[in-house]
Motif scaffolding. Structure first.
Motif, mmCIF file in Angstrom:
data_model
loop_
_atom_site.group_PDB
_atom_site.id
_atom_site.type_symbol
_atom_site.label_atom_id
_atom_site.label_comp_id
_atom_site.label_asym_id
_atom_site.label_seq_id
_atom_site.Cartn_x
_atom_site.Cartn_y
_atom_site.Cartn_z
ATOM 1 N N SER A 20 -79.083 14.910 -62.731
ATOM 2 C CA SER A 20 -78.190 15.902 -62.127
ATOM 3 C C SER A 20 -76.784 15.351 -61.891
ATOM 4 N N LEU A 21 -76.609 14.044 -62.012
ATOM 5 C CA LEU A 21 -75.279 13.452 -61.866
ATOM 6 C C LEU A 21 -74.385 13.790 -63.059
ATOM 7 N N TYR A 22 -74.988 14.162 -64.165
ATOM 8 C CA TYR A 22 -74.253 14.381 -65.404
ATOM 9 C C TYR A 22 -74.116 15.862 -65.717
ATOM 10 N N GLY A 23 -73.148 16.173 -66.564
ATOM 11 C CA GLY A 23 -72.918 17.547 -66.973
ATOM 12 C C GLY A 23 -71.660 17.616 -67.806
ATOM 13 N N GLN A 24 -71.010 18.781 -67.806
ATOM 14 C CA GLN A 24 -69.783 18.971 -68.574
ATOM 15 C C GLN A 24 -68.704 17.979 -68.153
ATOM 16 N N HIS A 25 -68.659 17.676 -66.857
ATOM 17 C CA HIS A 25 -67.633 16.767 -66.345
ATOM 18 C C HIS A 25 -67.790 15.347 -66.887
ATOM 19 N N PHE A 26 -69.023 14.953 -67.166
ATOM 20 C CA PHE A 26 -69.287 13.638 -67.762
ATOM 21 C C PHE A 26 -70.681 13.669 -68.382
ATOM 22 N N PRO A 27 -70.753 13.842 -69.699
ATOM 23 C CA PRO A 27 -72.053 13.977 -70.372
ATOM 24 C C PRO A 27 -72.885 12.700 -70.311
ATOM 25 N N ILE A 28 -74.184 12.872 -70.177
ATOM 26 C CA ILE A 28 -75.096 11.731 -70.101
ATOM 27 C C ILE A 28 -75.085 10.929 -71.412
ATOM 28 N N GLU A 29 -74.778 11.606 -72.522
ATOM 29 C CA GLU A 29 -74.713 10.898 -73.806
ATOM 30 C C GLU A 29 -73.589 9.852 -73.802
ATOM 31 N N VAL A 30 -72.491 10.174 -73.148
ATOM 32 C CA VAL A 30 -71.383 9.211 -73.057
ATOM 33 C C VAL A 30 -71.847 7.991 -72.268
ATOM 34 N N ARG A 31 -72.548 8.251 -71.167
ATOM 35 C CA ARG A 31 -73.074 7.138 -70.358
ATOM 36 C C ARG A 31 -74.021 6.290 -71.188
ATOM 37 N N HIS A 32 -74.854 6.944 -71.985
ATOM 38 C CA HIS A 32 -75.847 6.227 -72.784
ATOM 39 C C HIS A 32 -75.195 5.346 -73.861
ATOM 40 N N TYR A 33 -74.317 5.948 -74.652
ATOM 41 C CA TYR A 33 -73.756 5.214 -75.789
ATOM 42 C C TYR A 33 -72.676 4.211 -75.392
ATOM 43 N N LEU A 34 -72.077 4.386 -74.235
ATOM 44 C CA LEU A 34 -71.039 3.441 -73.782
ATOM 45 C C LEU A 34 -71.464 2.695 -72.520
ATOM 46 N N SER A 35 -72.766 2.551 -72.317
ATOM 47 C CA SER A 35 -73.267 1.957 -71.070
ATOM 48 C C SER A 35 -72.688 0.567 -70.804
ATOM 49 N N GLN A 36 -72.662 -0.295 -71.809
ATOM 50 C CA GLN A 36 -72.128 -1.654 -71.592
ATOM 51 C C GLN A 36 -70.644 -1.612 -71.258
ATOM 52 N N TRP A 37 -69.899 -0.813 -71.996
ATOM 53 C CA TRP A 37 -68.463 -0.726 -71.745
ATOM 54 C C TRP A 37 -68.200 -0.178 -70.344
ATOM 55 N N ILE A 38 -68.897 0.892 -69.980
ATOM 56 C CA ILE A 38 -68.701 1.517 -68.669
ATOM 57 C C ILE A 38 -69.006 0.525 -67.550
ATOM 58 N N GLU A 39 -70.116 -0.180 -67.670
ATOM 59 C CA GLU A 39 -70.513 -1.114 -66.613
ATOM 60 C C GLU A 39 -69.629 -2.353 -66.562
ATOM 61 N N SER A 40 -68.893 -2.621 -67.630
ATOM 62 C CA SER A 40 -68.033 -3.819 -67.627
ATOM 63 C C SER A 40 -66.618 -3.538 -67.103
ATOM 64 N N GLN A 41 -66.318 -2.283 -66.829
ATOM 65 C CA GLN A 41 -64.980 -1.940 -66.343
ATOM 66 C C GLN A 41 -64.903 -2.068 -64.815
ATOM 67 N N ALA A 42 -63.702 -2.337 -64.331
ATOM 68 C CA ALA A 42 -63.488 -2.535 -62.889
ATOM 69 C C ALA A 42 -63.125 -1.206 -62.223
ATOM 70 N N TRP A 43 -64.081 -0.291 -62.162
ATOM 71 C CA TRP A 43 -63.836 1.027 -61.576
ATOM 72 C C TRP A 43 -63.478 0.915 -60.101
ATOM 73 N N ASP A 44 -64.121 -0.024 -59.410
ATOM 74 C CA ASP A 44 -63.865 -0.175 -57.978
ATOM 75 C C ASP A 44 -62.488 -0.758 -57.680
ATOM 76 N N ALA A 45 -61.844 -1.330 -58.679
ATOM 77 C CA ALA A 45 -60.503 -1.880 -58.466
ATOM 78 C C ALA A 45 -59.448 -0.776 -58.372
ATOM 79 N N VAL A 46 -59.817 0.439 -58.757
ATOM 80 C CA VAL A 46 -58.876 1.560 -58.696
ATOM 81 C C VAL A 46 -58.995 2.201 -57.313
#
Length: 197
Positions: A20-46
């Motif tokens: 339920s966290l995913y949808g049009q705003h952020f598709p689960i497929e994007v999370r799946h295929y870019l999981s390593q890239w997403i987890e390696s970014q410094a989101w909390d630094a923003v």
């Protein structure tokens, strides 16, 4: 172990909550295929409350779109064809959605990663009262931030509406002045006609 790998092992209600966290705003497929890239970014630094971090958020958006396009380009074969189209579509969709508000993308991904982590932690460890209290406080903080951002966007829209109204008011004032001048000129013309008659 990468968080996405652990999140894929969730079951039952936890799995439904994660989905339920995913949808049009952020598709689960994007999370799946870019999981390593997403987890390696410094989101909390923003810092979502700092307009100075908007550039950093914009770079993260551009990086995400580039990674999706790169992943799409490397798809081959019969199954790869559809995935190539789908990933290309997601790249365009995310760029169009967040290009004007990249901080919203960061807020969205931070929210998703936080809740994934919480769900994985709850699934692997029995809940503790302190952890539950911190989760509740963090959820309230996220809700407050989200509400604040929605209000900020509504305020910006209202300001835009007000500037449009101001333009209409100037047009109305101009019309009134022109109308009054026309009435004055007509009155003088009638006065001249009555004197000469």
């Amino acid at each position: 172990m990468a968080m996405w790998i652990q999140a894929q092992q969730l079951q039952g209600d936890a799995l439904h909550q994660m989905q339920s966290l995913y949808g049009q705003h952020f598709p689960i497929e994007v999370r799946h295929y870019l999981s390593q890239w997403i987890e390696s970014q410094a989101w909390d630094a923003v810092d979502l409350d700092s307009s100075q971090d908007e550039f950093r958020a914009k770079r993260l958006l551009e990086g995400l779109v580039q990674e999706l396009q790169k992943k799409a380009e490397h798809q081959v074969g019969e199954d790869g064809f559809l995935l190539k189209i789908k990933l290309g579509h997601y790249a365009t969709q995310l760029k169009n959605t967040y290009d004007r508000c990249p901080m919203e993308l960061v807020r969205c991904i931070k929210h998703i990663l936080y809740h994934e982590q919480r769900l994985v932690r709850e699934a692997t460890n029995p809940s503790s009262p302190v952890g539950d209290l911190l989760d509740t406080m963090s959820q309230k903080h996220l809700q407050i931030n989200q509400t604040f951002e929605e209000l900020r966007l509504m305020t910006r829209d209202s300001e835009n509406d007000l500037s449009g109204l101001s333009g209409l008011q100037h047009t109305q004032e101009y019309f009134i002045i022109q109308y009054q001048e026309s009435v004055r000129v007509q009155g003088e013309a009638r006065g001249q006609l009555s004197i000469s008659a």
